[in-house]
Write a protein that holds these residues in place. Structure first.
Motif, PDB file in Angstrom:
ATOM      1  N   GLN A 173     -13.244  -0.996   1.055  1.00  0.00           N
ATOM      2  CA  GLN A 173     -13.076  -2.284   0.367  1.00  0.00           C
ATOM      3  C   GLN A 173     -11.641  -2.767   0.463  1.00  0.00           C
ATOM      4  OE1 GLN A 173     -14.633  -1.554  -3.560  1.00  0.00           O
ATOM      5  NE2 GLN A 173     -16.723  -2.005  -2.927  1.00  0.00           N
ATOM      6  N   ALA A 174     -10.696  -1.851   0.341  1.00  0.00           N
ATOM      7  CA  ALA A 174      -9.280  -2.227   0.458  1.00  0.00           C
ATOM      8  C   ALA A 174      -8.971  -2.737   1.866  1.00  0.00           C
ATOM      9  CB  ALA A 174      -8.390  -1.045   0.103  1.00  0.00           C
ATOM     10  N   GLY A 196     -14.003   2.814  -1.746  1.00  0.00           N
ATOM     11  CA  GLY A 196     -12.804   2.132  -2.217  1.00  0.00           C
ATOM     12  C   GLY A 196     -11.828   1.839  -1.089  1.00  0.00           C
ATOM     13  N   ARG A 197     -11.677   2.783  -0.183  1.00  0.00           N
ATOM     14  CA  ARG A 197     -10.770   2.567   0.964  1.00  0.00           C
ATOM     15  C   ARG A 197     -11.296   1.474   1.886  1.00  0.00           C
ATOM     16  NH1 ARG A 197      -8.663   8.632   2.482  1.00  0.00           N
ATOM     17  NH2 ARG A 197      -7.496   8.890   0.559  1.00  0.00           N
ATOM     18  N   GLN A 244     -14.284   7.354  -3.214  1.00  0.00           N
ATOM     19  CA  GLN A 244     -12.991   7.150  -2.565  1.00  0.00           C
ATOM     20  C   GLN A 244     -13.161   6.450  -1.226  1.00  0.00           C
ATOM     21  OE1 GLN A 244     -11.304  11.122  -2.519  1.00  0.00           O
ATOM     22  NE2 GLN A 244      -9.462  10.292  -3.490  1.00  0.00           N
ATOM     23  N   ARG A 301     -10.485  -6.240   2.206  1.00  0.00           N
ATOM     24  CA  ARG A 301      -9.659  -7.218   1.470  1.00  0.00           C
ATOM     25  C   ARG A 301      -8.395  -7.545   2.247  1.00  0.00           C
ATOM     26  NH1 ARG A 301     -11.307  -4.719  -3.266  1.00  0.00           N
ATOM     27  NH2 ARG A 301      -9.618  -3.214  -3.143  1.00  0.00           N
ATOM     28  N   TRP A 302      -7.764  -6.536   2.793  1.00  0.00           N
ATOM     29  CA  TRP A 302      -6.534  -6.714   3.566  1.00  0.00           C
ATOM     30  C   TRP A 302      -6.804  -7.574   4.808  1.00  0.00           C
ATOM     31  CZ3 TRP A 302      -5.334  -4.576   8.482  1.00  0.00           C
ATOM     32  CH2 TRP A 302      -4.008  -4.702   8.868  1.00  0.00           C
TER      33      TRP A 302
END
Length: 128
Positions: A11-12, A8-9, A5, A15-16
């Protein structure tokens, strides 16, 4: 929160930052163009989202003359700690070329990468 998790956060978030960081990306790509031109590489700036339809600014670096089919598409992505780095587009985070901040070093890496693609030889591999 599990490790998966947390990763994943992050990476988000990266990306943002990458998608919203057009100005930083263009500024770093422009510095790269200046560093690549003396090495003889041609550069095509594909920065306008509306015109080219890419979600991030891209720089196409290629050889002129007989080897025009040799090239690389470079983009700038956000990295942890608020930094930026040059990546070969299409390879995701695995296409890391060099951190931004030293366009000369990035140009050296891209120069060796493209020379290796033209003349596969240990001489053009890195690190050097």
């Amino acid at each position: 929160m599990g490790v998966r998790q947390a990763v994943g956060r992050w990476q988000a978030v990266l990306r943002w930052r990458t998608l919203l960081g057009d100005e930083a990306a263009v500024r770093n790509l422009e510095l790269l163009v200046v560093a690549l031109k003396p090495k003889g590489w041609r550069c095509v700036e594909l920065y306008e989202k509306e015109e080219y339809g890419f979600p991030v600014p891209l720089l196409w670096v290629y050889a002129s003359g007989a080897a025009e089919d040799v090239g690389a598409v470079v983009t700038v992505r956000a990295t942890p700690g608020g930094a930026w780095a040059y990546f070969e587009a299409g390879k995701g985070r695995g296409g890391l070329l060099s951190p931004c901040g030293d366009a000369k070093q990035a140009a050296e890496r891209i120069d060796r990468l493209l020379k290796y693609r033209m003349f596969p030889n240990v001489e053009w591999t890195w690190p050097r």
